[in-house]
Scaffold this motif. Structure first.
Motif, PDB file in Angstrom:
ATOM      1  N   MET A   1       0.833  -1.192   0.000  1.00 49.90           N
ATOM      2  CA  MET A   1       0.000   0.000   0.000  1.00 49.90           C
ATOM      3  C   MET A   1       0.873   1.249   0.000  1.00 49.90           C
ATOM      4  SD  MET A   1      -1.537  -0.009   3.913  1.00 49.90           S
ATOM      5  CE  MET A   1      -2.280  -1.622   3.717  1.00 49.90           C
ATOM      6  N   LYS A   2       0.271   2.379  -0.368  1.00 49.31           N
ATOM      7  CA  LYS A   2       0.983   3.650  -0.412  1.00 49.31           C
ATOM      8  C   LYS A   2       0.280   4.665   0.479  1.00 49.31           C
ATOM      9  CE  LYS A   2       2.577   3.131  -5.207  1.00 49.31           C
ATOM     10  NZ  LYS A   2       2.538   3.738  -6.565  1.00 49.31           N
ATOM     11  N   LEU A   3       1.069   5.444   1.211  1.00 50.47           N
ATOM     12  CA  LEU A   3       0.521   6.544   1.992  1.00 50.47           C
ATOM     13  C   LEU A   3       0.990   7.849   1.367  1.00 50.47           C
ATOM     14  CD1 LEU A   3      -1.057   7.505   4.552  1.00 50.47           C
ATOM     15  CD2 LEU A   3       1.187   7.688   5.671  1.00 50.47           C
ATOM     16  N   PHE A   4       0.049   8.628   0.879  1.00 48.86           N
ATOM     17  CA  PHE A   4       0.358   9.939   0.339  1.00 48.86           C
ATOM     18  C   PHE A   4       0.332  10.935   1.493  1.00 48.86           C
ATOM     19  CE2 PHE A   4      -1.090   7.419  -3.155  1.00 48.86           C
ATOM     20  CZ  PHE A   4      -0.341   7.855  -4.247  1.00 48.86           C
ATOM     21  N   ILE A  16       2.503   7.202  11.556  1.00 48.57           N
ATOM     22  CA  ILE A  16       2.989   6.626  12.811  1.00 48.57           C
ATOM     23  C   ILE A  16       2.348   5.257  13.053  1.00 48.57           C
ATOM     24  CG2 ILE A  16       2.896   6.879  15.335  1.00 48.57           C
ATOM     25  CD1 ILE A  16       3.234   9.933  14.856  1.00 48.57           C
ATOM     26  N   ILE A  17       1.046   5.153  12.786  1.00 52.75           N
ATOM     27  CA  ILE A  17       0.353   3.883  13.021  1.00 52.75           C
ATOM     28  C   ILE A  17       0.843   2.801  12.062  1.00 52.75           C
ATOM     29  CG2 ILE A  17      -1.899   2.746  13.107  1.00 52.75           C
ATOM     30  CD1 ILE A  17      -1.279   4.734  15.415  1.00 52.75           C
ATOM     31  N   LEU A  18       1.152   3.166  10.836  1.00 53.12           N
ATOM     32  CA  LEU A  18       1.737   2.190   9.905  1.00 53.12           C
ATOM     33  C   LEU A  18       3.035   1.632  10.464  1.00 53.12           C
ATOM     34  CD1 LEU A  18       1.089   3.979   6.489  1.00 53.12           C
ATOM     35  CD2 LEU A  18       0.335   1.658   7.067  1.00 53.12           C
ATOM     36  N   ARG A  19       3.860   2.492  11.013  1.00 51.98           N
ATOM     37  CA  ARG A  19       5.143   2.046  11.570  1.00 51.98           C
ATOM     38  C   ARG A  19       4.935   1.313  12.893  1.00 51.98           C
ATOM     39  NH1 ARG A  19       9.208   3.649   8.424  1.00 51.98           N
ATOM     40  NH2 ARG A  19       8.802   5.362   6.976  1.00 51.98           N
ATOM     41  N   GLU A  20       3.964   1.731  13.662  1.00 46.62           N
ATOM     42  CA  GLU A  20       3.653   1.072  14.931  1.00 46.62           C
ATOM     43  C   GLU A  20       3.240  -0.379  14.700  1.00 46.62           C
ATOM     44  OE1 GLU A  20       3.496   1.282  19.105  1.00 46.62           O
ATOM     45  OE2 GLU A  20       3.846   3.049  17.845  1.00 46.62           O
ATOM     46  N   THR A  21       2.528  -0.624  13.610  1.00 49.80           N
ATOM     47  CA  THR A  21       2.025  -1.974  13.332  1.00 49.80           C
ATOM     48  C   THR A  21       2.980  -2.808  12.485  1.00 49.80           C
ATOM     49  OG1 THR A  21       0.852  -1.147  11.372  1.00 49.80           O
ATOM     50  CG2 THR A  21      -0.383  -1.216  13.441  1.00 49.80           C
ATOM     51  N   GLY A  22       4.013  -2.173  11.952  1.00 47.86           N
ATOM     52  CA  GLY A  22       4.934  -2.902  11.088  1.00 47.86           C
ATOM     53  C   GLY A  22       4.339  -3.245   9.735  1.00 47.86           C
ATOM     54  N   THR A  23       3.333  -2.503   9.324  1.00 46.00           N
ATOM     55  CA  THR A  23       2.674  -2.743   8.038  1.00 46.00           C
ATOM     56  C   THR A  23       3.579  -2.305   6.882  1.00 46.00           C
ATOM     57  OG1 THR A  23       0.503  -2.348   9.042  1.00 46.00           O
ATOM     58  CG2 THR A  23       0.645  -2.190   6.634  1.00 46.00           C
ATOM     59  N   PRO A  24       3.785  -3.158   5.885  1.00 46.50           N
ATOM     60  CA  PRO A  24       4.600  -2.747   4.723  1.00 46.50           C
ATOM     61  C   PRO A  24       3.880  -1.646   3.930  1.00 46.50           C
ATOM     62  CG  PRO A  24       4.368  -5.139   4.832  1.00 46.50           C
ATOM     63  CD  PRO A  24       3.376  -4.563   5.782  1.00 46.50           C
ATOM     64  N   GLU A  65      -9.193  10.546   4.781  1.00 50.06           N
ATOM     65  CA  GLU A  65      -9.538  10.941   6.159  1.00 50.06           C
ATOM     66  C   GLU A  65      -8.669  10.188   7.164  1.00 50.06           C
ATOM     67  OE1 GLU A  65     -11.287  13.592   6.554  1.00 50.06           O
ATOM     68  OE2 GLU A  65     -11.815  13.652   4.437  1.00 50.06           O
ATOM     69  N   GLY A  66      -7.760  10.929   7.789  1.00 57.27           N
ATOM     70  CA  GLY A  66      -6.762  10.350   8.679  1.00 57.27           C
ATOM     71  C   GLY A  66      -7.284   9.428   9.767  1.00 57.27           C
ATOM     72  N   PRO A  67      -8.297   9.850  10.555  1.00 55.70           N
ATOM     73  CA  PRO A  67      -8.779   8.971  11.620  1.00 55.70           C
ATOM     74  C   PRO A  67      -9.307   7.641  11.103  1.00 55.70           C
ATOM     75  CG  PRO A  67      -9.519  11.222  11.989  1.00 55.70           C
ATOM     76  CD  PRO A  67      -8.920  11.187  10.616  1.00 55.70           C
ATOM     77  N   VAL A  68      -9.931   7.654   9.927  1.00 56.70           N
ATOM     78  CA  VAL A  68     -10.468   6.414   9.348  1.00 56.70           C
ATOM     79  C   VAL A  68      -9.329   5.533   8.833  1.00 56.70           C
ATOM     80  CG1 VAL A  68     -11.972   5.456   7.566  1.00 56.70           C
ATOM     81  CG2 VAL A  68     -12.629   7.550   8.756  1.00 56.70           C
ATOM     82  N   ILE A  69      -8.330   6.163   8.229  1.00 54.95           N
ATOM     83  CA  ILE A  69      -7.170   5.406   7.762  1.00 54.95           C
ATOM     84  C   ILE A  69      -6.472   4.731   8.939  1.00 54.95           C
ATOM     85  CG2 ILE A  69      -4.870   5.601   6.723  1.00 54.95           C
ATOM     86  CD1 ILE A  69      -5.993   7.847   4.964  1.00 54.95           C
ATOM     87  N   ALA A  70      -6.295   5.471  10.031  1.00 53.40           N
ATOM     88  CA  ALA A  70      -5.652   4.900  11.222  1.00 53.40           C
ATOM     89  C   ALA A  70      -6.452   3.725  11.754  1.00 53.40           C
ATOM     90  CB  ALA A  70      -5.491   5.973  12.294  1.00 53.40           C
ATOM     91  N   ALA A  77      -4.143  -4.865  10.995  1.00 56.93           N
ATOM     92  CA  ALA A  77      -2.977  -5.437  11.672  1.00 56.93           C
ATOM     93  C   ALA A  77      -3.371  -6.266  12.890  1.00 56.93           C
ATOM     94  CB  ALA A  77      -2.015  -4.330  12.082  1.00 56.93           C
ATOM     95  N   GLY A  78      -4.654  -6.236  13.248  1.00 57.27           N
ATOM     96  CA  GLY A  78      -5.111  -6.973  14.419  1.00 57.27           C
ATOM     97  C   GLY A  78      -4.583  -6.412  15.727  1.00 57.27           C
TER      98      GLY A  78
END
Length: 204
Positions: A1-4, A16-24, A65-70, A77-78
């Motif tokens: 996935m890509k985060l713009f 931050i949440i992407l990195r917190e979860t270790g999501t590629p 929408e940031g809150p929904v993406i988070a 990521a469970g």
């Protein structure tokens, strides 16, 4: 996935949440002034709103929408520590904070970025933010995070939004609980890595 994203913008919270979860994922920088991606693409073609963040999935589906993406990232990521499961009342306390931050804090900061705003109007928004943050400060009394002592998606969002305050003339230095909170969150590896990736601090 890509985060713009745009450095230091509200897109930093799902980053931050992407990195917190270790999501590629892949970061794609957006010039919000020109509404172009780093590669020169027309960002409006991806997101007609013209705003960040935008999450693009492998199949081409996008989510804004940031809150929904988070929320989506945490659930995929469970990570029930970041957002408790449906039916657990703790989940709704996290979402309650997400809603408050986006509607009362984030949107109160927005006019301060507009150079056309006059001094009187700016002072009014700063005063309102001060009152709202005093309440937030009171809720942090005796606990490490917004809903207790567990870091959630709401804590990432509050950290990012509050980081705008010094540069916009909003003095929150007297709010001890809030300042301690910001200091704790800044020490998280996910936060340090996200800030470095956005070019806002030097990598360790």
């Amino acid at each position: 996935m890509k985060l713009f994203y745009s450095p230091g913008a509200c897109s930093q919270a799902p980053h931050i949440i992407l990195r917190e979860t270790g999501t590629p994922f892949t970061l794609v920088k957006v010039d919000l002034g020109q509404h172009k991606t780093l590669e020169g693409g027309n960002y409006y073609e991806l997101n007609p709103k013209g705003q960040v963040p935008l999450l693009a999935l492998d199949d081409g589906t996008t989510l804004s929408e940031g809150p929904v993406i988070a929320q989506y990232i945490a659930e995929q990521a469970g990570r029930q520590d970041l957002l408790p499961p449906v039916g657990n009342f703790a989940r709704y306390k996290v979402l309650e904070w997400q809603n408050y931050i986006t509607s009362e804090l984030h949107k109160s900061f927005s006019p301060l970025f507009d150079p056309r705003i006059d001094a009187t109007t700016k002072a009014l928004f700063i005063e309102q933010l001060g009152k709202k943050y005093k309440w937030v400060n009171s809720r942090l009394e005796g606990q490490a995070c917004l809903t207790g002592n567990t870091f959630t998606v709401a804590d990432a969002y509050l950290f990012v939004i509050t980081g705008w305050a010094p540069g916009l003339g909003v003095d929150l230095s007297a709010l001890e609980n809030l300042q301690a909170f910001l200091g704790r969150i800044a020490l998280r590896d996910s936060v340090k890595t996200a800030l470095a990736a956005e070019g806002l601090v030097k990598a360790d």
